[in-house]
Design a protein around this motif. Structure first.
Motif, mmCIF file in Angstrom:
data_model
loop_
_atom_site.group_PDB
_atom_site.id
_atom_site.type_symbol
_atom_site.label_atom_id
_atom_site.label_comp_id
_atom_site.label_asym_id
_atom_site.label_seq_id
_atom_site.Cartn_x
_atom_site.Cartn_y
_atom_site.Cartn_z
ATOM 1 N N ASN A 18 6.149 7.653 4.514
ATOM 2 C CA ASN A 18 7.288 8.405 5.050
ATOM 3 C C ASN A 18 6.988 8.996 6.423
ATOM 4 N N HIS A 19 5.957 8.495 7.069
ATOM 5 C CA HIS A 19 5.635 8.887 8.439
ATOM 6 C C HIS A 19 5.168 7.635 9.184
ATOM 7 N N ALA A 20 5.160 7.708 10.494
ATOM 8 C CA ALA A 20 4.740 6.560 11.296
ATOM 9 C C ALA A 20 3.255 6.285 11.077
ATOM 10 N N LEU A 21 2.915 5.007 10.966
ATOM 11 C CA LEU A 21 1.533 4.592 10.772
ATOM 12 C C LEU A 21 1.112 3.669 11.907
ATOM 13 N N ARG A 22 -0.145 3.766 12.258
ATOM 14 C CA ARG A 22 -0.713 2.820 13.212
ATOM 15 C C ARG A 22 -1.520 1.811 12.409
ATOM 16 N N THR A 23 -1.255 0.558 12.662
ATOM 17 C CA THR A 23 -2.002 -0.500 11.994
ATOM 18 C C THR A 23 -2.659 -1.359 13.062
ATOM 19 N N PRO A 24 -3.725 -2.041 12.692
ATOM 20 C CA PRO A 24 -4.380 -2.904 13.680
ATOM 21 C C PRO A 24 -3.480 -4.096 14.024
ATOM 22 N N PRO A 25 -3.670 -4.667 15.211
ATOM 23 C CA PRO A 25 -2.878 -5.839 15.554
ATOM 24 C C PRO A 25 -3.271 -7.011 14.650
ATOM 25 N N SER A 26 -2.324 -7.480 13.883
ATOM 26 C CA SER A 26 -2.564 -8.580 12.958
ATOM 27 C C SER A 26 -1.226 -9.150 12.539
ATOM 28 N N LYS A 80 11.752 10.616 4.453
ATOM 29 C CA LYS A 80 10.981 11.607 3.717
ATOM 30 C C LYS A 80 11.717 11.938 2.424
ATOM 31 N N GLY A 81 10.960 12.288 1.417
ATOM 32 C CA GLY A 81 11.574 12.657 0.151
ATOM 33 C C GLY A 81 10.690 12.248 -1.008
ATOM 34 N N PHE A 82 10.926 12.884 -2.132
ATOM 35 C CA PHE A 82 10.115 12.665 -3.316
ATOM 36 C C PHE A 82 10.258 11.221 -3.795
ATOM 37 N N VAL A 140 0.845 -1.195 0.000
ATOM 38 C CA VAL A 140 0.000 0.000 0.000
ATOM 39 C C VAL A 140 0.876 1.239 0.000
ATOM 40 N N ASP A 141 0.683 2.091 -1.000
ATOM 41 C CA ASP A 141 1.302 3.413 -1.042
ATOM 42 C C ASP A 141 0.495 4.255 -0.050
ATOM 43 N N ALA A 142 0.916 4.225 1.213
ATOM 44 C CA ALA A 142 0.052 4.659 2.306
ATOM 45 C C ALA A 142 0.064 6.148 2.605
ATOM 46 N N ASP A 143 0.993 6.908 2.036
ATOM 47 C CA ASP A 143 1.044 8.337 2.359
ATOM 48 C C ASP A 143 -0.261 9.056 2.037
ATOM 49 N N ALA A 144 -0.882 8.718 0.931
ATOM 50 C CA ALA A 144 -2.111 9.412 0.536
ATOM 51 C C ALA A 144 -3.322 8.486 0.480
ATOM 52 N N CYS A 145 -3.186 7.280 0.988
ATOM 53 C CA CYS A 145 -4.298 6.330 0.935
ATOM 54 C C CYS A 145 -5.348 6.719 1.980
ATOM 55 N N PRO A 146 -6.599 6.884 1.558
ATOM 56 C CA PRO A 146 -7.649 7.264 2.514
ATOM 57 C C PRO A 146 -7.845 6.217 3.614
ATOM 58 N N VAL A 147 -8.165 6.669 4.806
ATOM 59 C CA VAL A 147 -8.358 5.788 5.960
ATOM 60 C C VAL A 147 -9.405 4.717 5.661
ATOM 61 N N VAL A 148 -10.498 5.089 5.037
ATOM 62 C CA VAL A 148 -11.560 4.123 4.762
ATOM 63 C C VAL A 148 -11.067 3.003 3.837
ATOM 64 N N ILE A 149 -10.175 3.315 2.927
ATOM 65 C CA ILE A 149 -9.596 2.301 2.037
ATOM 66 C C ILE A 149 -8.638 1.413 2.825
#
Length: 152
Positions: free
Chosen positions: A35-43, A53-55, A6-15
């Motif tokens: 490029n930032h910390a993410l919280r994911t469900p326990p799985s 960070k960076g392009f 998942v390209d998660a930087d801009a992925c909507p939460v609902v997705i």
């Protein structure tokens, strides 16, 4: 079994929530790259990977790690093109699959819109995700996971 990236930087939460459910239900290894910390469900099937960070740093990491038949979730058309070239599948958050048949057209349209914006034309952004967009995404992801599970 294929993995989900998942390209998660801009992925909507609902997705992301749809992806989490699909990953657990199908027991598919899923990695969210940002490029930032993410919280994911326990799985045991879901993990987050933080990159510098960076392009295009997250995009480059996905391309480096993706394997044929993996699934990449992204709205980034150049990233989709690169993973398709490696034999992976790509889906945008509205549920549209990128394919060898449509990626060149999408890249050309993206470049055209960039040119328009650079010349000062206000093109507006994408509309917010609708309920039907979310349903389309869930159906496309489920269909692709089912197909891949049968063939692998």
């Amino acid at each position: 079994m294929a993995a989900i990236w998942v390209d998660a930087d801009a992925c909507p939460v609902v997705i992301k929530e749809i992806i989490y459910k699909a990953a657990d239900r199908t027991q598919t290894q899923t990695t969210l790259v940002a490029n930032h910390a993410l919280r994911t469900p326990p799985s045991r099937f879901i993990k987050a990977m933080q990159v510098n960070k960076g392009f295009d740093v997250a995009d480059d990491e996905i391309v480096k790690r993706v394997n044929p038949n993996d699934i990449v979730i992204t709205a980034d058309i150049p990233l989709a093109s690169e993973v398709l070239a490696k034999g992976a599948h790509a889906i945008n958050p509205r549920g549209e699959r990128y394919t060898e048949h449509n990626i060149k057209q999408k890249l050309n349209m993206r470049d055209f819109m960039d040119t328009m914006r650079a010349s000062g034309v206000q093109t507006g952004g994408p509309s917010s995700l609708s309920h039907s967009d979310r349903m389309c995404f869930a159906n496309t992801l489920d269909s692709l996971l089912t197909k891949l599970k049968k063939t692998l």
